[in-house]
Motif scaffolding. Structure first.
Motif, PDB file in Angstrom:
ATOM      1  N   GLU A   1       0.838  -1.209   0.000  1.00 23.91           N
ATOM      2  CA  GLU A   1       0.000   0.000   0.000  1.00 23.91           C
ATOM      3  C   GLU A   1       0.864   1.246   0.000  1.00 23.91           C
ATOM      4  OE1 GLU A   1      -3.315  -0.087  -0.305  1.00 23.91           O
ATOM      5  OE2 GLU A   1      -3.101  -2.258  -0.486  1.00 23.91           O
ATOM      6  N   TYR A   2       1.986   1.191   0.721  1.00 24.09           N
ATOM      7  CA  TYR A   2       2.904   2.330   0.734  1.00 24.09           C
ATOM      8  C   TYR A   2       3.412   2.594  -0.673  1.00 24.09           C
ATOM      9  CZ  TYR A   2       3.435   2.501   5.801  1.00 24.09           C
ATOM     10  OH  TYR A   2       3.225   2.647   7.133  1.00 24.09           O
ATOM     11  N   GLY A   3       3.798   1.487  -1.340  1.00 20.65           N
ATOM     12  CA  GLY A   3       4.339   1.628  -2.685  1.00 20.65           C
ATOM     13  C   GLY A   3       3.318   2.226  -3.641  1.00 20.65           C
ATOM     14  N   LEU A   4       2.057   1.781  -3.499  1.00 22.51           N
ATOM     15  CA  LEU A   4       1.014   2.298  -4.395  1.00 22.51           C
ATOM     16  C   LEU A   4       0.763   3.775  -4.127  1.00 22.51           C
ATOM     17  CD1 LEU A   4      -1.497  -0.659  -4.270  1.00 22.51           C
ATOM     18  CD2 LEU A   4      -0.086   0.031  -6.193  1.00 22.51           C
ATOM     19  N   ALA A   5       0.728   4.135  -2.855  1.00 22.40           N
ATOM     20  CA  ALA A   5       0.507   5.542  -2.518  1.00 22.40           C
ATOM     21  C   ALA A   5       1.623   6.390  -3.115  1.00 22.40           C
ATOM     22  CB  ALA A   5       0.451   5.712  -0.997  1.00 22.40           C
ATOM     23  N   ASN A   6       2.825   5.854  -3.040  1.00 24.22           N
ATOM     24  CA  ASN A   6       3.969   6.529  -3.627  1.00 24.22           C
ATOM     25  C   ASN A   6       3.783   6.765  -5.106  1.00 24.22           C
ATOM     26  OD1 ASN A   6       6.174   7.429  -2.296  1.00 24.22           O
ATOM     27  ND2 ASN A   6       7.533   5.863  -3.111  1.00 24.22           N
ATOM     28  N   ALA A   7       3.371   5.691  -5.795  1.00 27.51           N
ATOM     29  CA  ALA A   7       3.237   5.765  -7.251  1.00 27.51           C
ATOM     30  C   ALA A   7       2.239   6.842  -7.640  1.00 27.51           C
ATOM     31  CB  ALA A   7       2.821   4.410  -7.798  1.00 27.51           C
ATOM     32  N   GLU A   8       1.185   7.000  -6.811  1.00 24.11           N
ATOM     33  CA  GLU A   8       0.173   8.031  -7.101  1.00 24.11           C
ATOM     34  C   GLU A   8       0.799   9.410  -7.204  1.00 24.11           C
ATOM     35  OE1 GLU A   8      -3.482   6.242  -7.592  1.00 24.11           O
ATOM     36  OE2 GLU A   8      -3.295   8.384  -7.268  1.00 24.11           O
ATOM     37  N   VAL A   9       1.724   9.678  -6.264  1.00 25.52           N
ATOM     38  CA  VAL A   9       2.322  11.014  -6.237  1.00 25.52           C
ATOM     39  C   VAL A   9       3.073  11.282  -7.529  1.00 25.52           C
ATOM     40  CG1 VAL A   9       4.010  12.433  -5.049  1.00 25.52           C
ATOM     41  CG2 VAL A   9       2.541  10.950  -3.732  1.00 25.52           C
ATOM     42  N   PHE A  10       3.741  10.258  -8.034  1.00 23.52           N
ATOM     43  CA  PHE A  10       4.602  10.469  -9.188  1.00 23.52           C
ATOM     44  C   PHE A  10       3.914  10.283 -10.513  1.00 23.52           C
ATOM     45  CE2 PHE A  10       8.349  11.296  -7.038  1.00 23.52           C
ATOM     46  CZ  PHE A  10       8.428  10.477  -5.934  1.00 23.52           C
ATOM     47  N   GLU A  11       2.634   9.979 -10.475  1.00 29.18           N
ATOM     48  CA  GLU A  11       1.947   9.715 -11.738  1.00 29.18           C
ATOM     49  C   GLU A  11       2.043  10.879 -12.691  1.00 29.18           C
ATOM     50  OE1 GLU A  11      -1.465   6.797 -10.840  1.00 29.18           O
ATOM     51  OE2 GLU A  11      -2.269   8.510 -11.957  1.00 29.18           O
ATOM     52  N   HIS A  12       1.954  12.082 -12.163  1.00 32.50           N
ATOM     53  CA  HIS A  12       1.982  13.241 -13.050  1.00 32.50           C
ATOM     54  C   HIS A  12       3.312  13.956 -13.021  1.00 32.50           C
ATOM     55  CE1 HIS A  12      -2.180  12.678 -13.858  1.00 32.50           C
ATOM     56  NE2 HIS A  12      -2.420  12.591 -12.572  1.00 32.50           N
ATOM     57  N   ALA A  13       4.330  13.279 -12.498  1.00 36.08           N
ATOM     58  CA  ALA A  13       5.637  13.925 -12.487  1.00 36.08           C
ATOM     59  C   ALA A  13       6.270  13.800 -13.859  1.00 36.08           C
ATOM     60  CB  ALA A  13       6.521  13.266 -11.436  1.00 36.08           C
TER      61      ALA A  13
END
Lengths: 301, 67
Positions: free
Chosen positions: A62-74
């Motif tokens: 879940e931590y990893g997925l939350a992380n990925a969300e942040v970088f989706e639009h990077a």
């Protein structure tokens, strides 16, 4: 399993009874018992550890997925400096876990067709590498030793904690290695009997600051974060990603160890069966010889 | 105005220090469960041009620094 153990014990007792059995027969039987018991107990230990590791992995993902969300639009600058972090561990007896990760790293650095970085083939072969785990370190030191910036060990003896991941992230940030993004090479948990090497990309601080310029949403910029907060977020998300990779890699390792022990016990039982055949043949030959001696002796009287 | 700690350590270190403070302030039962989550025995090595430096146990390094 218990039936087989008692069979072995019965066979050993039957073998010992006639005094003409070849020497070492009793030792061979008890050794076999010990071998079987060792392998099956290691299997049980590996199974319980696996269940625990899998639960931790699901929580950590879940931590990893939350992380990925942040970088989706990077923004995703190709050709940027990449720091590779290879996630493995110190202990062996787990099949091909460590070599799978080491080979994937080699393929990524060589921009091979089967690199775990599917879209990005512009990796600099002199990219800095940080290795977690002695096994992969030893596998990579000969070819990529000059790329090493830091190595870590003593992680993965028990389920990795966030403290481990934070310590690794902290040391990497403090060491002053220059990078635009971090590529985490780890083993992805496909199922209880299989895993595959994968790469997780974590953007650095710069990419976060510039995010939103090339996508339709001006998402990150809208928050008007101070630079400090962006730097904190970049560091924290690195720790997050390392934690997710560590936990998933640990679960893969536990399942691989259980499977390896399984195969080892299967091979051991096969070997025991063939050795038993040989042993019986030898015993019967010895008995036959003695009988012939007795009979020829009796006929001489 | 940025906080004073930013010039001394990273955010991850800051988070770990605050986490340790929170863990030590919990009630006995919860504290024991929480302490397990804060354990780390990481050792690290700096590498220079293919040569590894000495292995440093992180927790011992911190204890030495603070003493």
């Amino acid at each position: 399993m218990l039936a087989r153990q008692s069979l072995v014990r019965a066979a050993s007792r039957a073998a010992v009874a006639p005094g003409a059995a070849p020497t070492g027969a009793r030792n061979m039987a008890t050794l076999r018992e010990i071998e079987l018991r060792l392998k099956s107990s290691m299997k049980m230990i590996a199974s319980t550890k696996l269940a625990k590791a899998q639960r931790a992995m699901n929580a950590g993902k879940e931590y990893g997925l939350a992380n990925a969300e942040v970088f989706e639009h990077a923004s995703d600058k190709a050709g940027a400096n990449k720091l590779f972090i290879v996630v493995s561990s110190d202990k062996g007896l787990c099949g091909g876990i460590h070599s799978s990760v080491s080979k994937a790293t080699r393929r990524a650095l060589a921009n091979d067709v089967e690199s775990p970085l599917e879209n990005d083939k512009s990796v600099d072969p002199a990219s800095p590498i940080a290795v977690i785990g002695d096994k992969s370190k030893n596998q990579l030191v000969r070819t990529y030793g000059s790329n090493f910036s830091m190595t870590f060990n003593q992680i993965g003896r028990d389920i990795p904690t966030f403290a481990d991941a934070a310590a690794v992230a902290d040391l990497i940030t403090k060491s002053g290695v220059k990078y635009d993004s971090v590529v985490l090479v780890y083993n992805k948990f496909v199922s209880a009997i299989s895993y595959a090497p994968a790469a997780m990309v974590v953007q650095g601080e710069e990419a976060l600051k510039e995010s939103g310029t090339c996508s339709r949403l001006d998402a990150f910029k809208a928050y008007e974060n101070e630079d400090d907060a962006t730097k904190d977020l970049a560091e924290f998300s690195l720790a997050n990603a390392i934690y997710a990779a560590l936990v998933e890699g640990h679960a893969c390792e536990q399942s691989a160890r259980r499977n390896a022990m399984d195969n080892a016990s299967k091979n051991a039982t096969d070997m025991i069966a063939s050795l038993q055949m040989q042993y019986n043949r030898g015993r019967q030959a010895a008995i036959t010889n003695e009988l012939v001696d007795i009979i020829t002796g009796a006929s001489a009287l | 105005m940025s906080a004073a700690w930013r010039s001394i350590f990273t955010y991850n270190k800051f988070a770990q220090i605050t986490a340790r403070a929170v863990r030590q302030s919990l009630k006995e039962e919860q504290r024991i469960a929480a302490e397990k989550r804060g354990l780390t025995a990481v050792r690290y090595q700096q590498w220079e041009s293919g040569q590894g430096g000495a292995q440093v146990v992180l927790s011992e390094e911190l204890a030495a620094k603070s003493s």
